[in-house]
Each structure stands twice: as structure tokens, then as C-alpha cells.
Design a protein around this motif. Structure first.
Motif, PDB file in Angstrom:
ATOM      1  N   UNK A   1     -29.512 -32.605 -60.757  1.00  0.00           N
ATOM      2  CA  UNK A   1     -28.815 -31.366 -61.055  1.00  0.00           C
ATOM      3  C   UNK A   1     -27.585 -31.645 -61.901  1.00  0.00           C
ATOM      4  N   UNK A   2     -26.850 -32.715 -61.610  1.00  0.00           N
ATOM      5  CA  UNK A   2     -25.686 -33.071 -62.400  1.00  0.00           C
ATOM      6  C   UNK A   2     -26.063 -33.331 -63.842  1.00  0.00           C
ATOM      7  N   UNK A   3     -27.152 -34.014 -64.064  1.00  0.00           N
ATOM      8  CA  UNK A   3     -27.613 -34.295 -65.414  1.00  0.00           C
ATOM      9  C   UNK A   3     -28.003 -33.004 -66.123  1.00  0.00           C
ATOM     10  N   UNK A   4     -28.739 -32.153 -65.446  1.00  0.00           N
ATOM     11  CA  UNK A   4     -29.167 -30.893 -66.049  1.00  0.00           C
ATOM     12  C   UNK A   4     -27.957 -30.029 -66.389  1.00  0.00           C
ATOM     13  N   UNK A   5     -26.972 -29.978 -65.503  1.00  0.00           N
ATOM     14  CA  UNK A   5     -25.784 -29.171 -65.734  1.00  0.00           C
ATOM     15  C   UNK A   5     -25.049 -29.674 -66.966  1.00  0.00           C
ATOM     16  N   UNK A   6     -25.041 -30.989 -67.151  1.00  0.00           N
ATOM     17  CA  UNK A   6     -24.389 -31.578 -68.314  1.00  0.00           C
ATOM     18  C   UNK A   6     -25.106 -31.200 -69.602  1.00  0.00           C
ATOM     19  N   UNK A   7     -26.378 -30.804 -69.535  1.00  0.00           N
ATOM     20  CA  UNK A   7     -27.142 -30.426 -70.713  1.00  0.00           C
ATOM     21  C   UNK A   7     -26.783 -29.034 -71.240  1.00  0.00           C
ATOM     22  N   UNK A   8     -26.089 -28.220 -70.463  1.00  0.00           N
ATOM     23  CA  UNK A   8     -25.677 -26.897 -70.908  1.00  0.00           C
ATOM     24  C   UNK A   8     -24.492 -27.094 -71.858  1.00  0.00           C
ATOM     25  N   UNK A   9     -24.584 -26.610 -73.088  1.00  0.00           N
ATOM     26  CA  UNK A   9     -23.497 -26.837 -74.051  1.00  0.00           C
ATOM     27  C   UNK A   9     -22.289 -25.928 -73.793  1.00  0.00           C
ATOM     28  N   UNK A  10     -21.599 -26.163 -72.666  1.00  0.00           N
ATOM     29  CA  UNK A  10     -20.446 -25.349 -72.276  1.00  0.00           C
ATOM     30  C   UNK A  10     -19.376 -25.413 -73.376  1.00  0.00           C
ATOM     31  N   UNK A  11     -18.892 -24.241 -73.777  1.00  0.00           N
ATOM     32  CA  UNK A  11     -17.804 -24.157 -74.747  1.00  0.00           C
ATOM     33  C   UNK A  11     -18.203 -24.326 -76.204  1.00  0.00           C
TER      34      UNK A  11
END
Length: 136
Positions: free
Chosen positions: A22-32
Motif C-alpha cells: 500500500x505504501x508503494x502504491x500510495x507513492x505512485x499517486x502524483x500528489x501535487x
């Protein structure tokens, strides 16, 4: 005693894998990251991709491209964990929660709920150029 310790170690390792994934997947979202794209709207009701009841005719929400969803079960996707989309068009900005998936949208295309679209443009336009980004 050795068998119990081994079983507990295996259980702990099994529980850690989803957290790491989940941490890896969350990091894949281009936040900002600002994205130049377009927005359309929809007004359907039912279950959204996050597993909750939605009504796009009355609620402020957004459906984003299937390309951003990373979990095998979309109900557990990191996008459903407090991620919003901030959209700007015609000098106006709206911030809406990600609650649904748009299977036919390209990565730069978002599908806003009718009330969210109305805050940016007349729905008669149907498809408008926007800049948008994922935010927390």
C-alpha cells in the motif's frame, strides 16, 4: 514453543506485505503534480469504486482515470484514503474527493460530479479544459 514462534513470525510477515504494498502504491499517486487536461461530468448514483454509495447528481466528487488505481480491490486503493483532486478552470477552483473510477478516461481526463462541474462551468459545455492535481 518453537512452532508457535514460527507461526507468529509467519503471520507478522503476512500482515506486513499489504502495508508495504500500500505504501508503494500510495507513492505512485502524483500528489501535487499539475496536470493539463479536460473535465467532463456525470450524474450517476450507486456504488463508487471506493465501495461507498455515491450520487454524482448531488455530491461533490470526482472519478479519475483507471490508470491511477493500483490496488487489486479498488475499495482498498490508496486513492480512497483521503485523496482529493483540486481542479481549476475559468478562474475558479474546486477541491473534490476521489470516490470513483473513470474506466474510459485518459490519465489527463477527470469526470466530475455534476455539482462540482457546475462550480467551474455551465454543464451545457460538457467538456472543458482544466488544470488539476491530486492533493491530500
Amino acid at each position: 514453543m518453537g512452532k508457535i514462534a514460527k507461526a507468529l513470525g509467519t503471520a507478522a510477515a503476512a500482515m506486513t506485505i499489504p502495508l508495504v504494498a500500500q505504501g508503494t502504491a500510495y507513492a505512485d499517486i502524483p500528489i501535487g503534480q499539475t496536470i493539463q487536461g479536460n473535465a467532463t461530468y456525470y450524474d450517476a448514483a450507486g456504488y463508487g469504486a471506493c465501495g461507498t454509495q455515491i450520487n454524482a447528481a448531488t455530491e461533490m466528487l470526482v472519478a479519475v482515470s483507471a490508470s491511477y488505481w493500483t490496488a487489486p480491490n479498488p475499495n482498498n486503493d490508496p486513492l480512497c484514503q483521503g485523496v482529493f483532486v483540486e481542479v481549476t478552470a475559468n478562474g475558479r477552483t474546486v477541491r473534490v474527493p476521489v470516490k470513483d473510477k473513470c474506466p474510459s478516461c485518459s490519465p489527463s481526463h477527470i469526470d466530475l460530479s455534476l455539482p462540482a462541474f457546475r462550480q467551474l462551468a455551465d454543464p451545457a459545455q460538457g467538456n472543458i479544459p482544466v488544470t488539476w492535481k491530486f492533493v491530500r
